[in-house]
Write a protein that holds these residues in place. Structure first.
Motif, short mmCIF file in Angstrom:
data_model
loop_
_atom_site.label_atom_id
_atom_site.label_comp_id
_atom_site.label_asym_id
_atom_site.label_seq_id
_atom_site.Cartn_x
_atom_site.Cartn_y
_atom_site.Cartn_z
N UNK A 9 47.04 53.34 29.48
CA UNK A 9 45.97 53.59 30.45
C UNK A 9 44.58 53.66 29.82
N UNK A 10 44.50 53.64 28.48
CA UNK A 10 43.19 53.69 27.84
C UNK A 10 42.60 55.09 27.86
N UNK A 11 41.31 55.16 27.59
CA UNK A 11 40.63 56.45 27.51
C UNK A 11 40.27 57.01 28.88
N UNK A 12 40.26 56.18 29.90
CA UNK A 12 39.90 56.62 31.25
C UNK A 12 40.94 56.12 32.24
N UNK A 13 42.09 56.81 32.31
CA UNK A 13 43.18 56.32 33.17
C UNK A 13 42.82 56.27 34.65
N UNK A 14 41.96 57.19 35.11
CA UNK A 14 41.58 57.17 36.52
C UNK A 14 40.79 55.91 36.85
N UNK A 15 39.83 55.56 35.98
CA UNK A 15 39.05 54.35 36.19
C UNK A 15 39.95 53.12 36.16
N UNK A 16 40.92 53.10 35.25
CA UNK A 16 41.86 51.98 35.15
C UNK A 16 42.65 51.84 36.45
N UNK A 17 43.12 52.95 36.99
CA UNK A 17 43.91 52.91 38.22
C UNK A 17 43.07 52.42 39.39
N UNK A 18 41.84 52.88 39.49
CA UNK A 18 40.94 52.42 40.56
C UNK A 18 40.72 50.92 40.45
N UNK A 19 40.52 50.44 39.21
CA UNK A 19 40.34 49.01 38.98
C UNK A 19 41.56 48.23 39.45
N UNK A 20 42.75 48.71 39.10
CA UNK A 20 43.98 48.03 39.50
C UNK A 20 44.11 47.97 41.02
N UNK A 21 43.84 49.07 41.67
CA UNK A 21 43.96 49.11 43.13
C UNK A 21 42.98 48.15 43.79
N UNK A 22 41.78 48.04 43.24
CA UNK A 22 40.81 47.10 43.79
C UNK A 22 41.29 45.66 43.64
N UNK A 23 41.81 45.34 42.46
CA UNK A 23 42.31 43.98 42.24
C UNK A 23 43.45 43.67 43.19
N UNK A 24 44.38 44.61 43.33
CA UNK A 24 45.51 44.39 44.24
C UNK A 24 45.05 44.24 45.68
N UNK A 25 44.04 44.99 46.05
CA UNK A 25 43.52 44.92 47.42
C UNK A 25 42.90 43.55 47.71
N UNK A 26 42.13 43.03 46.75
CA UNK A 26 41.42 41.78 46.97
C UNK A 26 42.26 40.54 46.67
N UNK A 27 43.36 40.70 45.94
CA UNK A 27 44.17 39.54 45.56
C UNK A 27 44.80 38.92 46.81
N UNK A 28 44.41 37.69 47.16
CA UNK A 28 44.89 37.08 48.41
C UNK A 28 46.25 36.44 48.23
N UNK A 29 46.97 36.19 49.33
CA UNK A 29 48.24 35.47 49.24
C UNK A 29 48.04 34.09 48.66
N UNK A 30 49.12 33.52 48.16
CA UNK A 30 49.08 32.21 47.53
C UNK A 30 48.50 31.17 48.49
N UNK A 31 47.49 30.43 48.03
CA UNK A 31 46.86 29.40 48.84
C UNK A 31 45.65 29.86 49.61
N UNK A 32 45.43 31.17 49.71
CA UNK A 32 44.26 31.70 50.41
C UNK A 32 43.11 31.90 49.44
N UNK A 33 41.86 31.74 49.89
CA UNK A 33 40.71 31.89 48.99
C UNK A 33 40.44 33.35 48.65
N UNK A 34 39.85 33.56 47.49
CA UNK A 34 39.43 34.89 47.09
C UNK A 34 38.21 35.32 47.90
N UNK A 35 38.15 36.58 48.29
CA UNK A 35 36.99 37.09 49.03
C UNK A 35 35.73 36.99 48.17
N UNK A 36 34.59 36.57 48.73
CA UNK A 36 33.36 36.50 47.95
C UNK A 36 32.86 37.85 47.46
N UNK A 37 33.35 38.93 48.05
CA UNK A 37 32.94 40.27 47.62
C UNK A 37 33.87 40.84 46.55
#
Length: 302
Positions: free
Chosen positions: A56-84
């Motif tokens: 988790x590195x030196x800041x596990x909370x920040x790492x977890x927030x980062x992971x959750x954001x990536x999972x939230x924005x990761x689109x299904x296969x074939x769909x475009x990534x959100x511009x935001x």
């Protein structure tokens, strides 16, 4: 002191002496089913703790927030990534639209700190800039990547990508070579069927392919977070890495091993390649943590 039993004790006594509504084989079917559900729940709870406490590195909370954001924005296969997506996930560190040089410097700092993420959002940005993964954006070197196992297709992926990341702790490992010039190359092992090979579908084999959307290993919705560990950035070793992997691929083809759920499997092949190249010791490869995180990683190579 009062001898009156507490509320919790009264509840436990009631459960202990309660009469089961079913009898005979139906009762045992229910008991077995409850036991299996409890085992799965316990397994998921243990994996959740491991997933939130490992690398988790030196800041596990920040790492977890980062992971959750990536999972939230990761689109299904074939769909475009959100511009935001990129500004939200990386805006604080890189700004809303960094160039290749800025991304390269950022990933170099991340690699020096140990295990880092090469995620769906970052890969999407790199592909938009360069059209492929190469040393312009990802520092040259040999890396071991690991990602959760999960589907990329609807309707399962919106839920399972979170479950696969945090509740299903085992990972699929692969080797990524980023040469000084040319595309990054991924070495991945799995069943022939996973690579579209009809003959001997259960046989363990390896594929060497550019790290692009058509490769077997690619950050996508079901496997949005790839944990990367740089093994070496020595130019001489990087230059010969692909040929070394081709040799390992050929040896695997001649062995004709049947893929096993625990071993031999993709992680076994990757672990043996790394040990054979002197990048990792047999003791480290067989460690409990690696065995838990990548089942089959520490199995015998001979």
């Amino acid at each position: 002191m009062s001898d009156k039993p507490t509320r919790v004790r009264r509840l436990l006594e009631r459960v202990r002496h309660a009469r089961h509504p079913l009898h005979g084989w139906r009762r045992w079917v229910v008991i077995v089913g409850q036991g299996m559900v409890g085992f799965v729940a316990l397994f998921a709870a243990v994996n959740l703790v491991l997933s939130l406490s490992t690398f988790r590195g030196e800041d596990p909370l920040s790492r977890t927030v980062h992971e959750l954001r990536v999972l939230w924005f990761s689109p299904p296969d074939g769909a475009p990534m959100s511009p935001t997506a990129f500004p939200t996930v990386y805006g604080r560190d890189l700004g809303p639209a960094p160039d290749t040089v800025a991304i390269h410097a950022f990933l170099e700092r991340e690699a020096e700190d140990g295990v880092f993420l090469l995620d769906h959002v970052m890969v999407d940005r790199i592909l938009k800039l360069n059209g492929r993964i190469d040393a312009r954006s990802v520092p040259s070197g040999v890396y071991v990547g690991a990602h959760a196992l999960g589907p990329d297709d609807m309707p399962l992926v919106p839920v399972t990508k979170f479950m696969a990341q945090y509740l299903l702790f085992p990972r699929h490992a692969y080797i990524l070579v980023v040469p000084e010039s040319g595309p990054a190359i991924a070495f991945s092992a799995s069943q022939n069927a996973k690579f579209g090979i009809d003959t001997h579908p259960e046989r363990l084999s390896a594929e060497i392919a550019p790290f692009d959307p058509n490769a077997y290993d690619f950050p996508s919705s079901g496997e949005a977070l790839h944990e990367m560990t740089r093994i070496t950035n020595d130019p001489a070793r990087v230059a010969t890495a692909v040929e070394m992997l081709k040799g390992a691929q050929a040896r695997l083809a001649t062995e004709g091993l049947t893929y096993g759920l625990l071993a031999p499997n993709s992680n076994t092949a990757v672990g043996c390649v790394l040990q054979g190249a002197g990048a990792i010791t047999q003791q480290a490869r067989s460690s409990i943590l690696l065995a838990l995180r990548a089942p089959g990683f520490g199995a015998e190579c001979e």
